[in-house]
Design a protein around this motif. Structure first.
Motif, mmCIF file in Angstrom:
data_model
loop_
_atom_site.group_PDB
_atom_site.id
_atom_site.type_symbol
_atom_site.label_atom_id
_atom_site.label_comp_id
_atom_site.label_asym_id
_atom_site.label_seq_id
_atom_site.Cartn_x
_atom_site.Cartn_y
_atom_site.Cartn_z
ATOM 1 N N ASP B 363 0.826 -1.206 0.000
ATOM 2 C CA ASP B 363 0.000 0.000 0.000
ATOM 3 C C ASP B 363 0.865 1.263 0.000
ATOM 4 O OD1 ASP B 363 1.034 -0.308 2.476
ATOM 5 O OD2 ASP B 363 -0.866 -0.201 3.565
ATOM 6 N N ASP B 364 2.003 1.210 -0.697
ATOM 7 C CA ASP B 364 2.848 2.402 -0.802
ATOM 8 C C ASP B 364 2.089 3.551 -1.446
ATOM 9 O OD1 ASP B 364 4.880 1.060 0.236
ATOM 10 O OD2 ASP B 364 6.143 1.025 -1.550
ATOM 11 N N LEU B 365 2.259 4.706 -0.865
ATOM 12 C CA LEU B 365 1.593 5.868 -1.449
ATOM 13 C C LEU B 365 2.164 6.173 -2.832
ATOM 14 C CD1 LEU B 365 -0.378 8.175 -1.259
ATOM 15 C CD2 LEU B 365 1.314 9.474 0.031
ATOM 16 N N LEU B 388 8.228 10.152 0.579
ATOM 17 C CA LEU B 388 6.776 10.194 0.447
ATOM 18 C C LEU B 388 6.141 8.981 1.134
ATOM 19 C CD1 LEU B 388 4.731 12.011 -1.026
ATOM 20 C CD2 LEU B 388 4.823 10.421 -2.929
ATOM 21 N N ASP B 389 6.736 7.807 0.878
ATOM 22 C CA ASP B 389 6.199 6.594 1.504
ATOM 23 C C ASP B 389 6.363 6.628 3.012
ATOM 24 O OD1 ASP B 389 5.251 5.441 -0.743
ATOM 25 O OD2 ASP B 389 7.109 4.378 -1.193
ATOM 26 N N LEU B 390 7.543 7.065 3.435
ATOM 27 C CA LEU B 390 7.798 7.142 4.878
ATOM 28 C C LEU B 390 6.792 8.066 5.535
ATOM 29 C CD1 LEU B 390 11.639 7.336 5.423
ATOM 30 C CD2 LEU B 390 10.030 5.641 6.287
ATOM 31 N N ALA B 391 6.588 9.218 4.907
ATOM 32 C CA ALA B 391 5.667 10.196 5.474
ATOM 33 C C ALA B 391 4.260 9.607 5.530
ATOM 34 C CB ALA B 391 5.680 11.472 4.646
ATOM 35 N N ALA B 392 3.886 8.891 4.465
ATOM 36 C CA ALA B 392 2.539 8.326 4.434
ATOM 37 C C ALA B 392 2.361 7.288 5.525
ATOM 38 C CB ALA B 392 2.271 7.707 3.063
ATOM 39 N N ARG B 393 3.452 6.578 5.855
ATOM 40 C CA ARG B 393 3.362 5.586 6.929
ATOM 41 C C ARG B 393 3.321 6.256 8.302
ATOM 42 N NH1 ARG B 393 3.895 0.867 4.522
ATOM 43 N NH2 ARG B 393 5.163 0.949 2.651
ATOM 44 N N ALA B 394 4.128 7.305 8.444
ATOM 45 C CA ALA B 394 4.200 7.980 9.733
ATOM 46 C C ALA B 394 2.905 8.738 10.022
ATOM 47 C CB ALA B 394 5.398 8.929 9.750
ATOM 48 N N PHE B 395 2.349 9.323 8.980
ATOM 49 C CA PHE B 395 1.110 10.089 9.157
ATOM 50 C C PHE B 395 0.050 9.529 8.221
ATOM 51 C CE2 PHE B 395 4.840 12.832 9.518
ATOM 52 C CZ PHE B 395 4.761 13.177 10.850
ATOM 53 N N PRO B 396 -0.583 8.446 8.648
ATOM 54 C CA PRO B 396 -1.467 7.738 7.694
ATOM 55 C C PRO B 396 -2.770 8.485 7.432
ATOM 56 C CG PRO B 396 -1.381 6.592 9.801
ATOM 57 C CD PRO B 396 -0.548 7.808 9.951
ATOM 58 N N VAL B 397 -2.639 9.717 6.984
ATOM 59 C CA VAL B 397 -3.833 10.482 6.627
ATOM 60 C C VAL B 397 -4.410 9.921 5.331
ATOM 61 C CG1 VAL B 397 -4.744 12.767 6.159
ATOM 62 C CG2 VAL B 397 -2.775 12.503 7.680
ATOM 63 N N ILE B 398 -3.470 9.704 4.390
ATOM 64 C CA ILE B 398 -3.874 9.102 3.130
ATOM 65 C C ILE B 398 -3.498 7.636 3.227
ATOM 66 C CG2 ILE B 398 -3.750 9.338 0.634
ATOM 67 C CD1 ILE B 398 -1.865 11.816 1.338
ATOM 68 N N LYS B 399 -4.459 6.778 3.253
ATOM 69 C CA LYS B 399 -4.154 5.351 3.380
ATOM 70 C C LYS B 399 -4.653 4.675 2.122
ATOM 71 C CE LYS B 399 -3.114 1.742 6.149
ATOM 72 N NZ LYS B 399 -1.681 1.610 6.310
#
Lengths: 284, 455, 294
Positions: B363-365, B388-399
């Motif tokens: 589920d990589d952004l 981008l992926d790291l940020a998406a994992r740390a802040f799962p606003v967009i999942k």
């Protein structure tokens, strides 16, 4: 040896030098004297081509901008802030300076001896005292045996003892026939050293004279701090006022502002009034 | 003048020994030798050059120890076989013409049961062309192509309606494809095919066994089209990086099985287009290593009924994806409770049964964005894409919804299949010298600064 | 005290011609020495070499299976590492150079010698360039050694090409750093700006372009050229081109570039990098020469 005319330097709206002009003859020693911000240091930097300016600056007939390198090869410079490369050792700084001037390590060893830096040659610059930095700066400036020395506030970072030593050294350098231009705001210590004083304020020349005449020329004033018995204080102030000296009191005693050449007169007034003086300080 | 020494010493065995004159200016006339030979004879060619453009119209064995050169003079086909049961062995065949639509070949066979073994083919347009030659054997040949622009090359090996043929241990370099048209039950084993267009190309050929081949640095390693029940096993498929290159591409296939293959460093490891095409048929991908590919497995949309298990997906830039985005619905990533190994699996195995306790989810952004905006592939593997992926994992606003869910990921990769070839990577002298020079440079620079007298 | 007159010296101390020619070299040597002596330099160099060597060995266990493909992994990891570390090295060293010397007054000491500003600038640039090249070479040498011993040599050429590209990149970043340095008032400000520029080159630029592409369906040609304009991206694309062979693998934008520029593609990308190596440094030199405030 140094010829300056119409020298103007501005930083933004601030005019640091305003149509400044001066000449220094060969083997002459001249002091630029004035308060901080008078523009003394800027004159020195213009001669070295370190800053832009309008007007003419020539050294030994060479233009300071178009022949900057030739000018700087004739000039030994001691900066006010005594900055080198903090992490380098004394001997390395001198080697570097020498290499930029085309001299080898033998000459560096000579100046190390001349300035008694042998014990400090491996010290980092950051570890040096103000006096040692001063000696290093002079050692570096004298590597090429330059005919002209520019000394910017050369005694400001020295203690009293080093100061005496330094002035003695400057005198020797002068006596060897070098042209010296220095800046200072302690005129009294330079009095014996220089032939001429150029007093500056606000980027202009205020006056130009022999050092001994400076006080007169400028109407300089000094402050006498006079300590008398408490019961004599009022009497003393009255006597001073009667002869036209303004005085006030502070914690240390009576403070009298007098023209520099009338210090004795104020004391005579008190003597005549029969006030015994217990202690005296002269502030300039 | 031409001297021909024909020794008919061993007639009982039909053995004929032939040697051209050493002084001969012109090549020996091989056609005459063939014409003179009795059916079933063995022509043992001595070292030397023989004129090509010959036709073999009777069962014969023509052989040499690699010293007899049949030279076609850059015209037409060098050797044409029109009779069954012909053996060509140990010959050097060179210099066919270069006309594609005349199918100029090194060896062109039009009859069944031929054996073409241990030959070397050089500077030929098509290498070995079997046209309706079933039950043949093509073994241990070395085939090099004409050095012409890729669009004008012919196929190193081409089989047409030649069922049950064995193609084994050949080395093919350059050329277009090794291609099989309408050939069922082939055995393709131990070949090494490199620098071509499609390493192995199957068209309407069913039930082939493709085993232990090395398909290296082609545009496409193996393209399987319109064929049924192919088995690819233990092949090494590496560096197939053409603009639309795949390690293995499957188009309109049914029932293919890929087992224990090494799919490494290709643009796409496996590409699936409408395969399987028949409802109710499953395709199996088991025990394969998908490593270092740009995309491990690429599906076209609506591809269904593929089962992946016991595979390792290791450090593919994109592990698996559906072209144009979307999910892999209708495909399975686990079989009987055994999934695949994923190098980017971030889960754990508390009970120590070798199977991750949380499902693997892709589920990589960045991947997710990439599906809809393929132009940002430009940024793949940049620090920015990773951030981008790291940020998406740390802040799962967009999942993003996971594309793949493997409920039973393997913690450890299954032991990689034994490669059929050692690629023979040698320590590189150039690189060694270059690296030492670089380090020496750094040392010299550092030492050069030690000349200060304070040191 | 004896007389201060130099032995054998004529009274007018004109600097010999040869010394003037050597000024750049003398300054470069001094800068190089200072850089090599600073702990930052060693930290960078050792961190880079270690990471590079580790990457090379981590990426390689499959080399028997993967052959040159595993080299592709080594190269890709190295490129990513270079993208992050090398620009930071060049930018920070460059940003510190002139600003810190100006702030401490050391620059005034230097310029009071018979040295002109051009010589001072290029001397500093040369010295720092050599220091950075040495650091980068140590890292690539370590990675190359591991690769050479453990993996195939089919791509030795590609590895060496990437090394050269990294050299160009680090000097380009030094130039950008020095450009920051001549404009900054204080050394700390220069360092701060350098770190921001690094962030912009490495992350913000790409993220911005990705965002723009996603939000606006930016045309691929604009996307490609905007990306290549970034020196770190130019480095990555050139490096990728040298070990993958074609930028087709980069999706539609890559395919566009291959189609539109054809054989000019690599020269264009490398050209961008070379321009970054030259223009900021020249800009910094012009500024340093004309804006005399020290």
């Amino acid at each position: 040896m140094i010829h300056i005319e119409e020298l103007t330097k501005r930083y933004g709206n601030l005019t640091v030098l305003d149509r400044f002009a001066m000449d220094v003859a060969e083997a002459e020693a001249v002091a630029l004297w004035g308060p901080n911000g008078a523009g003394k240091t800027t004159v020195v930097r213009c001669i070295l081509g370190l800053v832009d300016y309008d007007g003419t600056v020539e050294v030994d007939g060479l233009d300071a901008v178009s022949r900057g390198k030739a000018v700087r090869s004739r000039v030994g410079y001691v900066a006010q802030e005594l900055s080198f490369y903090d992490e380098m050792a004394v001997v390395d700084v001198l080697d570097f300076s020498a290499s930029l001037r085309g001299f080898g390590t033998e000459r560096v060893d000579e100046v190390i001896d001349l300035f008694h830096l042998g014990d400090h040659r491996l010290k980092r610059i950051a570890e040096l005292s103000g006096g040692l930095k001063q000696r290093l700066a002079l050692a570096s400036a004298l590597i090429p045996d330059p005919p002209i020395l520019l000394l910017d506030e050369p005694t400001s970072s020295l203690d009293a003892h080093s100061r005496e030593e330094a002035i003695e050294l400057f005198e020797r350098l002068r006596d060897e026939g070098r042209t010296i231009l220095l800046t200072t705001h302690h005129m009294e210590e330079m009095g014996m050293l220089v032939d001429r004083v150029i007093a500056m304020e606000g980027g202009r020349i205020v006056t130009e004279c022999a050092p001994a005449a400076l006080a007169d020329e400028l109407g300089l004033r000094v402050w006498l701090h006079i300590l008398v018995d408490a019961e004599n204080t009022a009497k003393a102030q009255e006597a001073l006022a009667a002869d036209g000296f303004d005085s006030r009191l502070n914690a240390a005693g009576i403070v009298v502002e007098v023209p520099a050449q009338r210090k004795g007169e104020a004391l005579k007034v008190l003597y005549r009034a029969g006030v015994e003086i217990e202690d005296l300080e002269v502030w300039s | 003048m031409r001297t021909r020494i024909v020794t008919i010493a061993l007639l009982a065995w039909g053995l004929v020994s032939v040697a051209p004159s050493l002084a001969a200016q012109e090549p020996t006339d091989l056609q005459a030798l063939i014409d003179d030979a009795a059916p079933g004879a063995v022509l043992d060619l001595a070292a030397g050059t023989y004129r090509g453009g010959v036709t073999i119209d009777k069962p014969l064995t023509i052989r040499s120890d690699g010293a007899a050169v049949i030279d076609g003079g850059d015209d037409d086909t060098v050797i044409t076989v029109e009779a069954p049961d012909v053996t060509l062995e140990g010959l050097v065949v060179r210099g066919s013409g270069d006309t594609l639509d005349r199918e100029d070949s090194g060896i062109y066979v039009k009859a069944p049961r031929v054996r073409i073994v241990d030959n070397r083919l050089e500077d030929v347009l098509f290498g070995i062309f079997l046209h309706q030659a079933p039950d043949s054997v093509v073994e241990r040949n070395v085939i090099g192509a004409k050095d012409v622009f890729v669009a004008r090359r012919g196929d190193g090996i081409r089989l047409w309606e030649s069922h049950r043929t064995v193609v084994a241990d050949n080395v093919v370099d350059g050329g277009r494809d090794a291609v099989f048209w309408f050939c069922d039950d082939l055995e393709i084993r131990g070949n090494r095919i490199s620098n071509g267009r499609y390493g192995l190309h199957f068209m309407y050929s069913d039930r082939a066994l493709v085993e232990a081949n090395a398909l290296i640095d082609n545009s496409v390693g193996s393209f399987l089209m319109y064929s049924k029940d192919l088995v690819l096993r233990r092949n090494l498929i590496s560096g197939n990086n053409g603009p639309s290159g795949y390690g293995v591409g499957l188009k309109d296939m049914d029932g293919a099985r890929l087992e224990d293959n090494l799919l490494v460093g290709n643009r796409v490891g496996v590409f699936l287009d409408n395969s399987p095409q028949t409802v109710g048929i499953e395709q199996w991908f088991r025990g394969n290593l998908f490593a270092y590919n740009q995309i491990g497995a690429l599906f076209l949309p609506s591809v269904k009924n593929n089962v992946f298990w016991e595979n390792s997906f290791v450090d593919n830039t994109v592990q698996v994806t559906v072209q144009g985005g979307g999910r892999f619905s209708g495909n399975r990533w686990t079989n009987d409770g055994v999934g695949n190994h994923w190098s980017d699996y971030a889960g754990y195995d508390a009970d120590g049964d070798g199977i991750g306790d949380v499902p693997y989810r892709l589920d990589d952004l960045y991947d997710h964005l990439l599906d809809r905006n393929p132009e940002i592939m430009l940024f793949s593997e940049t620090p920015a894409a990773r951030a981008l992926d790291l940020a998406a994992r740390a802040f799962p606003v967009i999942k993003p919804r996971p594309k793949v869910e493997d409920p039973a990921p393997l913690i450890r990769p299954p032991a990689p299949p034994e490669p059929p070839f050692d690629l023979g990577v040698q320590p590189s002298a150039t690189l060694l010298v270059g690296s030492i020079a670089m380090m020496a440079f750094a040392v010299v620079v550092v030492l050069s600064t030690r000349r200060r007298r304070s040191l | 005290m004896t007389a201060i007159v130099a032995p054998n010296a004529e009274r007018v101390a004109d600097v010999p011609e040869r010394a003037q020619r050597r000024a750049i070299v003398a300054i470069a040597r001094k800068e190089l020495g200072d850089a090599v002596r600073s702990r930052w330099f060693w930290m960078w160099a050792i961190a880079f070499a270690l990471l590079a060597a580790v990457l090379a060995s981590v990426a390689l266990p499959g080399s028997r299976i993967a052959g040159s493909a595993s080299f592709g992994r080594t190269a890709a990891s190295l490129v990513a590492l270079v993208q992050i570390i090398v620009p930071l090295m060049g930018l920070t060293l460059g940003a510190q150079s002139i600003a810190a010397q100006r702030e401490s007054g050391a620059l005034r000491f230097l310029l009071s010698h018979p040295v002109n500003r051009t010589e001072a600038f290029w001397g500093i640039h040369l010295g720092l360039s050599v220091a950075l090249l040495a650091a980068a070479s140590a890292g690539f040498g370590a990675a190359g050694l591991v690769t050479a011993i453990r993996s195939g040599g089919a791509q030795a050429g590609a590895f060496l090409r990437i090394t050269v590209l990294a050299w160009v990149l680090v000097i380009a970043m030094l130039g950008v750093g020095m450009l920051i340095s001549v404009f900054a008032r204080r050394a700390s400000a220069a360092l701060g700006i350098a770190v921001f520029v690094w962030l912009a080159f490495v992350f913000l630029g790409d993220l911005g372009l990705m965002g723009t592409a996603v939000a606006t369906r930016m045309p691929v040609d604009a996307l490609f050229f905007a990306t290549v304009a970034n020196p770190i991206e130019a480095f990555r694309l050139a490096a990728l081109g040298s070990f993958v062979g074609s930028l087709d693998i980069l999706g539609p934008s890559g395919t566009y570039a291959v189609d539109a520029l054809g054989p000019a593609l690599m020269p264009v990308i490398v050209g961008v990098l070379v321009l970054w190596m030259i223009l900021p440094a020249v800009g910094a030199w012009i500024r340093f020469r004309t804006a005399k405030d020290v």
